[in-house]
Design an enzyme around this catalytic site. Structure first.
Site, PDB file in Angstrom:
ATOM      1  N   CYS A  45       1.326  -2.262  -3.397  1.00  0.00           N
ATOM      2  CA  CYS A  45       2.516  -2.789  -4.070  1.00  0.00           C
ATOM      3  C   CYS A  45       3.130  -3.958  -3.302  1.00  0.00           C
ATOM      4  CB  CYS A  45       3.546  -1.686  -4.270  1.00  0.00           C
ATOM      5  SG  CYS A  45       3.015  -0.392  -5.416  1.00  0.00           S
ATOM      6  N   THR A  46       3.050  -3.909  -1.981  1.00  0.00           N
ATOM      7  CA  THR A  46       3.574  -5.011  -1.170  1.00  0.00           C
ATOM      8  C   THR A  46       2.865  -6.317  -1.516  1.00  0.00           C
ATOM      9  OG1 THR A  46       4.179  -3.514   0.634  1.00  0.00           O
ATOM     10  CG2 THR A  46       3.869  -5.830   1.215  1.00  0.00           C
TER      11      THR A  46
END
Length: 219
Positions: A45-46
């Protein structure tokens, strides 16, 4: 009930990194992308939030607003934004919704009603289904839904391509073939007669009686 294409995107009020928003009001008269994440400080997700930040200008050219949501409080989003900048080189300038009470995740059927009332103590695996992308049109209807597993990073170039197709086909009576890219030939829809096709598009090619191709119409 599951959300489907052409359903009205559920409206909600939520706290974000840019203050309180009312979702439909925030969308305004343009397009919007809501994309969700199971938890802050997760590796895939980062990279995704940073990638989307790098493409924000492209979406803005198309009158598309971006908003993210993670099943965590807003306070932790700020710290995560620093990590995203370090990892990807891009600053997240679009709002991130804090969904610590799971309300938006449940509203969009990404989590079941019985998932509880708080993000506290929940692991990314508990929220694995909060990995969806919703493209919403100016009429507040859902135009596209994509859901990915946690281990597979989303392809935001594909979402940009899909937006180009949806905006083009909303304006002209055409569809786009597999793997279509901006500037390539398009398909004339069945609603357009051969006579009308000549008037609208000029020359076209008949591949099959039900498959007619023509040059992409100008904006």
């Amino acid at each position: 009930m599951s959300l489907r294409i052409n359903d009205i995107a559920p409206d909600f009020t939520a706290e974000t990194t840019q203050g309180t928003i009312s979702f439909h009001e925030w969308i305004g008269d343009g397009w919007a992308i809501l994309f969700s994440h199971p938890k802050n400080f997760t590796p895939v997700c980062t990279t995704e939030l940073g990638t989307m930040a790098g493409l924000e200008g492209e979406f803005s050219k198309r009158n598309v607003k971006i908003i993210g949501i993670s099943v965590d409080p807003v306070e932790s989003h700020g710290k995560w934004q620093d990590d995203i900048k370090t990892a990807t080189g891009h600053s997240v300038n679009y709002p991130l919704i804090g969904d610590k009470d799971l309300k938006v995740a449940k509203l969009y059927d990404m989590l079941p009603a019985g998932a509880g009332e708080t993000s506290e103590g929940r692991t990314p695996a508990d929220n694995a289904t909060v990995r969806s992308v919703y493209v919403i049109g100016p009429d507040k209807k859902i135009k596209l839904v994509l859901t990915y597993p946690m281990t597979t990073g989303r392809n935001f170039d594909e979402i940009l391509r899909a937006v180009d197709s949806m905006q083009l086909t909303a304006k002209h009576q055409v569809a786009t073939p597999a793997n279509w890219k901006q500037g390539e030939d398009v398909i004339i829809t069945a609603a357009v007669s051969n006579e009308d096709a000549i008037k609208r598009f000029g020359a076209y090619e008949t591949i099959l009686p039900y498959l007619r191709k023509t040059k992409q119409p100008s904006a």
